[in-house]
Design a protein around this motif. Structure first.
Motif, PDB file in Angstrom:
ATOM      1  N   THR A  89       0.708  -1.018  -0.034  1.00 31.43           N
ATOM      2  CA  THR A  89      -0.054   0.010  -0.240  1.00 31.43           C
ATOM      3  C   THR A  89       0.880   1.282   0.069  1.00 31.43           C
ATOM      4  O   THR A  89       2.054   1.423   0.441  1.00 31.43           O
ATOM      5  N   ALA A  90       0.218   2.427  -0.418  1.00 29.67           N
ATOM      6  CA  ALA A  90       0.966   3.665  -0.315  1.00 29.67           C
ATOM      7  C   ALA A  90       0.102   4.887   0.161  1.00 29.67           C
ATOM      8  O   ALA A  90      -1.057   4.727  -0.627  1.00 29.67           O
ATOM      9  N   THR A  91       0.339   5.464   1.047  1.00 30.17           N
ATOM     10  CA  THR A  91      -0.292   6.541   1.765  1.00 30.17           C
ATOM     11  C   THR A  91       0.252   7.909   1.307  1.00 30.17           C
ATOM     12  O   THR A  91       1.390   8.106   1.526  1.00 30.17           O
ATOM     13  N   VAL A  92      -0.447   8.808   0.493  1.00 34.28           N
ATOM     14  CA  VAL A  92       0.197   9.850   0.010  1.00 34.28           C
ATOM     15  C   VAL A  92      -0.511  11.156   0.020  1.00 34.28           C
ATOM     16  O   VAL A  92      -1.719  11.337   0.274  1.00 34.28           O
ATOM     17  N   GLY A  93       0.068  12.357  -0.008  1.00 31.46           N
ATOM     18  CA  GLY A  93      -0.412  13.474  -0.065  1.00 31.46           C
ATOM     19  C   GLY A  93      -1.023  13.945  -1.416  1.00 31.46           C
ATOM     20  O   GLY A  93      -0.635  13.336  -2.257  1.00 31.46           O
ATOM     21  N   ALA A  94      -2.152  14.847  -1.352  1.00 30.41           N
ATOM     22  CA  ALA A  94      -2.979  15.195  -2.387  1.00 30.41           C
ATOM     23  C   ALA A  94      -2.056  16.025  -3.514  1.00 30.41           C
ATOM     24  O   ALA A  94      -2.405  16.172  -4.648  1.00 30.41           O
ATOM     25  N   ILE A 112       0.799   1.681  -9.416  1.00 27.03           N
ATOM     26  CA  ILE A 112      -0.506   1.800  -9.837  1.00 27.03           C
ATOM     27  C   ILE A 112      -0.758   2.234 -11.410  1.00 27.03           C
ATOM     28  O   ILE A 112       0.514   2.725 -11.874  1.00 27.03           O
ATOM     29  N   THR A 113      -1.751   2.273 -11.973  1.00 26.11           N
ATOM     30  CA  THR A 113      -1.778   3.034 -13.288  1.00 26.11           C
ATOM     31  C   THR A 113      -1.573   4.301 -13.063  1.00 26.11           C
ATOM     32  O   THR A 113      -2.324   4.867 -12.360  1.00 26.11           O
ATOM     33  N   ASP A 144      -7.836   1.018  -7.386  1.00 27.89           N
ATOM     34  CA  ASP A 144      -6.887   0.498  -6.298  1.00 27.89           C
ATOM     35  C   ASP A 144      -6.974   1.557  -5.159  1.00 27.89           C
ATOM     36  O   ASP A 144      -6.169   1.264  -4.261  1.00 27.89           O
ATOM     37  N   LEU A 145      -8.025   2.354  -5.155  1.00 26.25           N
ATOM     38  CA  LEU A 145      -7.958   3.070  -3.950  1.00 26.25           C
ATOM     39  C   LEU A 145      -8.603   2.110  -2.850  1.00 26.25           C
ATOM     40  O   LEU A 145      -9.630   1.341  -2.986  1.00 26.25           O
ATOM     41  N   PHE A 187      -3.559   3.837  -1.637  1.00 22.03           N
ATOM     42  CA  PHE A 187      -3.708   2.867  -2.621  1.00 22.03           C
ATOM     43  C   PHE A 187      -3.125   1.560  -2.371  1.00 22.03           C
ATOM     44  O   PHE A 187      -2.236   1.264  -1.612  1.00 22.03           O
ATOM     45  N   GLY A 188      -3.902   0.426  -2.764  1.00 18.93           N
ATOM     46  CA  GLY A 188      -3.288  -0.666  -3.058  1.00 18.93           C
ATOM     47  C   GLY A 188      -2.367  -0.776  -4.373  1.00 18.93           C
ATOM     48  O   GLY A 188      -2.537  -0.270  -5.161  1.00 18.93           O
ATOM     49  N   LEU A 189      -1.167  -1.685  -3.988  1.00 25.05           N
ATOM     50  CA  LEU A 189      -0.105  -1.508  -5.059  1.00 25.05           C
ATOM     51  C   LEU A 189       0.002  -2.819  -5.858  1.00 25.05           C
ATOM     52  O   LEU A 189      -0.289  -3.956  -5.150  1.00 25.05           O
TER      53      LEU A 189
END
Length: 445
Positions: A89-94, A112-113, A144-145, A187-189
């Protein structure tokens, strides 16, 4: 809280957009580093009666991330990235771009795409669906959200996931920025790379009729891991381009294999057998490939798109005729092949209609001057008229500008649009967030 107003030394640079056709002057820009700043900016807009636009750092070719005389919430300072390679998973800022995201996840061979260029803003890209090179293998980015954090029009911080606010979560899979200011995504990766077989093949323009038909037939038979996109453009003055092709129409296949690089090399043989004069397809880092086709800012852009269930010879002839009259050396005609995971099980869990379409035609009109931009716009509109007999009527909203409410409904269909409007009424009944492909709040009954 930092406020950037006219006269501020950073004002002109902060309001400048990718598309030079858009030149707007907001009353104030609020660069926000966290959700608290977003809530403060929204409160300021309410107090002063200001229109609100949201900027997340990408293209927004229609200029929806900027306004005249209003307030712009700029989330580009939100650049955090946290990758968990074990959980994938990845958690990222907007505020991240697709290129920044890819660099972080590719350290672990995950992806991810992403957008077809690295400068695409991850937030707007994902909320609009997220179509790119890897979609046939992995689906759209929104598929993938895992969760989205956002700030609503009233300043409330909410999380949307399959368990928490599930209807809002569904709406965020393609419903755009209609429901709040997204501040964070998880996201799931997927496993990918870091080496992939990818790059560009090139033919002279006079090969277009035969090549286009050969490409179509190969793409239809391709495995889901293969993405092959056909592009018509003007050959640039680059060292790898034969001198007698420079400045003339050329045809490209952009090839990406989202799997083992050796397997990708084997599948690419079919395109090589079509006799390209330039072959830049090789084993390369995915993140490097993904930024190799970046388009420069400062051009006068007008884009559009249509869906197609099939590409008949007659439809290809229309596309080729249009490509022979490109309105400038930077303009392109693009044909993307869908199918695979695009129309897979995840499709039913999003509001996006017509994910079963097989093809997307995507004209990019680019000019170097304001008049060049108007010529590009006229060329795109003329092409859309000519190709309409071969189109389904559906559309991908991230690919177009402001083409009216009917086109927005066409992207979702009446049933999904009405469901989105119900979510809109719950989270933004006053339609504060209307600087977008706008979904209007449902009327209370």
């Amino acid at each position: 809280m930092k406020w950037v107003r006219p006269g501020h030394p950073e004002y002109d640079e902060t309001r400048r957009l990718f598309n030079a056709m858009i030149d707007r002057h907001p009353a104030v820009i609020a660069p926000c580093a966290d959700p608290k700043g977003v809530a403060e900016a929204l409160a300021y807009a309410r107090t002063h009666g200001l229109e609100v636009a949201v900027r997340a750092g990408g293209h927004s070719v229609a200029g929806m991330s900027m306004n005249d005389g209003g307030l712009v919430i700029d989330v580009r300072p939100m650049k955090s990235v946290r990758v968990d390679p074990e959980a994938r998973t990845a958690t990222v800022g907007a505020g991240l771009t697709c290129g920044e995201f890819d660099r972080a996840t590719q350290e672990y061979g995950l992806a991810i795409t992403g957008g077809r260029v690295s400068t695409t803003g991850l937030a707007g890209f994902t909320l609009g669906g997220g179509s790119g090179w890897l979609e046939r293998a992995f689906g759209f980015a929104c598929d993938d959200l895992v969760s989205v954090d956002l700030v609503t029009a009233t300043g409330e911080q909410v999380t949307a996931s399959a368990q928490e606010n599930p209807e809002l979560f569904w709406a965020l899979h393609g419903g755009g920025g209609n429901f709040g200011v997204a501040t964070s995504f998880t996201f799931g990766l997927h496993q990918l790379g870091p080496k992939v077989h990818a790059g560009v093949l090139m033919w002279p323009g006079d090969a277009a009729p035969e090549l286009s038909r050969g490409y179509r037939d190969l793409a239809v038979a391709a495995p889901n891991e293969e993405s092959a996109t056909l592009i018509y453009g003007i050959a640039p003055a680059e060292p790898f381009v034969p001198a007698d092709m420079v400045g003339k129409m050329a045809v490209y296949v952009v090839y990406v294999f989202a799997g083992d690089a050796e397997e990708g090399k084997e599948h690419a043989k079919a395109y090589r057998e079509l006799g390209p004069v330039v072959d830049l397809v090789e084993d390369t880092g995915y993140a490097d490939f993904q930024c190799s086709l970046d388009d420069p800012p400062g051009k006068y852009n007008y884009w559009s798109a249509d869906y197609h269930d099939e590409l008949s010879d007659d439809a290809l002839d229309v596309i080729i005729d249009s490509a022979r009259n490109l309105p400038g050396p930077s303009s392109q005609q693009l044909i993307a092949h869908w199918g695979g995971a695009v129309s897979g099980p995840a499709a039913a869990a999003t509001p996006l209609l017509n994910r079963t379409a097989s093809w997307v035609s995507h004209p990019f009109g680019l000019g170097d001057t304001p008049q060049g931009g108007q010529d590009a716009k006229a060329w795109v509109k003329r092409f859309r008229q000519d190709i309409s007999p071969y189109a389904t009527g559906g559309v991908w909203l991230n690919f177009i500008g402001d083409e009216g409410q009917a086109r927005i409904r066409a992207a979702y269909g009446d049933e999904n649009y009405n469901r989105l409007a119900q979510v809109k009424r719950e989270f933004d009944p006053g339609n504060v967030f209307h600087g977008n492909q706008n979904i209007r709040p449902a009327v209370a009954v």
